[in-house]
Design an enzyme around this catalytic site. Sequence first.
Site, PDB file in Angstrom:
ATOM      1  N   SER A 179       0.795  -1.228   0.000  1.00 25.74           N
ATOM      2  CA  SER A 179       0.000   0.000   0.000  1.00 25.74           C
ATOM      3  C   SER A 179       0.827   1.277   0.000  1.00 25.74           C
ATOM      4  O   SER A 179       0.325   2.330  -0.366  1.00 25.74           O
ATOM      5  CB  SER A 179      -0.962  -0.010   1.184  1.00 25.74           C
ATOM      6  OG  SER A 179      -0.256  -0.213   2.379  1.00 25.74           O
ATOM      7  N   HIS A 207      -5.718  -4.179  -1.308  1.00 28.60           N
ATOM      8  CA  HIS A 207      -5.666  -3.133  -2.339  1.00 28.60           C
ATOM      9  C   HIS A 207      -5.777  -3.688  -3.761  1.00 28.60           C
ATOM     10  O   HIS A 207      -5.689  -2.931  -4.723  1.00 28.60           O
ATOM     11  CB  HIS A 207      -4.375  -2.315  -2.205  1.00 28.60           C
ATOM     12  CG  HIS A 207      -4.389  -1.364  -1.045  1.00 28.60           C
ATOM     13  ND1 HIS A 207      -4.931  -0.097  -1.118  1.00 28.60           N
ATOM     14  CD2 HIS A 207      -3.948  -1.512   0.230  1.00 28.60           C
ATOM     15  CE1 HIS A 207      -4.800   0.503   0.052  1.00 28.60           C
ATOM     16  NE2 HIS A 207      -4.211  -0.330   0.889  1.00 28.60           N
ATOM     17  N   LYS A 238     -12.215  -1.270   1.086  1.00 28.15           N
ATOM     18  CA  LYS A 238     -11.470  -0.373   0.206  1.00 28.15           C
ATOM     19  C   LYS A 238     -12.220  -0.152  -1.107  1.00 28.15           C
ATOM     20  O   LYS A 238     -13.176   0.593  -1.133  1.00 28.15           O
ATOM     21  CB  LYS A 238     -10.064  -0.913   0.056  1.00 28.15           C
ATOM     22  CG  LYS A 238      -9.388  -0.782   1.421  1.00 28.15           C
ATOM     23  CD  LYS A 238      -7.923  -0.970   1.467  1.00 28.15           C
ATOM     24  CE  LYS A 238      -7.453  -0.516   2.838  1.00 28.15           C
ATOM     25  NZ  LYS A 238      -6.540  -1.435   3.478  1.00 28.15           N
TER      26      LYS A 238
END
Length: 391
Positions: A179, A207, A238
């Site tokens: 990330s 992610h 996310k």
Amino acid sequence: MALDFLKDEINSLKEQNLFTTLPVMSTEQAARVTLNGKKVIMLCSNNYLGFANNPRIREAAKRAIDKWGFGTGAVRQIAGTMDIHMDFEKQLAVYKETKSALMFTAGIAANRGTIQALFDKGDVIISDELNHGSIIDGVRLTKADRKIYQHGNMDELKQALEASKGARRILVVTDGVFSMDGDIAPLDQIVELAEQYGAVTMVDDAHGDGVLGKDGRGIISHYKLEGRVDIDMGTFSKAFGCIGGYIAGEPELTDYLVNRARSFIFTTGHPPATIAACSEALTMIQDEPHHLKQLWENRNYLKEQLQSLGFDTGNSKTPITPVMLGESSVAQRFSKALFEHGVWAKPIVFPLVAKDKARIRTMVTAQHTKEDLDEALDAFKKVGRDLKVIS
Ligand SMILES: *Cc1c(COP(=O)(O)O)cnc(C)c1O
């Protein structure tokens, strides 16, 4: 008071420039928000697909509240599981191309609970040095030996596997997308090596979910490694704009976690509205492909434009685009000045990254318009020149 020592602790954080308070939005999460009373372009949410305030997801959540009420009233294995949880986990398993899936409160709970449940004394856990804090927490909950390999270094991974021969169980665990830099793990090579040594593989796709692979299926789809990663962990917090972590894999894996993962056992089931929102997000990413396409177009545009302004954007392969600035103090001043110019993008400084690798981390979403991005780029240009980062 007995907590007087906290004053010293807080002062020490302040001296090290590590103390933060919470920035507060008075609007919903979107491409433009009002934050700490100022209208800004949001460039650091993980809301990649822009689903956090999506009308279809809002409606799905409202319908679920009407049908099921709000809370579940119990932990899942006592009285907190409804049809909607079971149906959703089936939908999720189909989407992830696994046989089974299990929801946890959040990604952090999925990582902690899964690693804690499966590994202990006599085992070895091999981990990339840049793995997420929730993986590190999971490892700390076990009495397994740990071996850390240099970021992405497959020679070191091989050495660690070699040195672990004879262990009861071996786990190789990695983030899919890292990330801070937006680079991706060499998961094909990791799986290959782990297979040679009979090690269990686990990937944290926080992610990558909703971002990489076919219809956003994540890093396993990106590398076409379906069926070869034992533990597929991800999150709805996310790209999908909701909340909730999950583990996908064989039915034995999820059955065992229901019985043994403490972060699953000792916490209440998700509200039906949350599950309905996650379910709608999965449906939407498949029947409205333009969100994913727009995310990547926006990412490519922002990155190209930042580069043509003269910024160093690191080696990201994803919609995370770091703007490398070097010194922590430069990154902090840069972020502050961006805010003055109407852009919210947080500085990432030591100890999150090395002392000379401070940066502004930008993350675009599918919701940003070209106008939003151009305005943000203008702010980067002004601040970059003022601080002499670009000429
Ligand atoms: C954000 C994140 C998590 C935690 O997910 P939550 O659902 O927010 O708890 C876990 N792993 C990685 C790599 C993350 O980036």
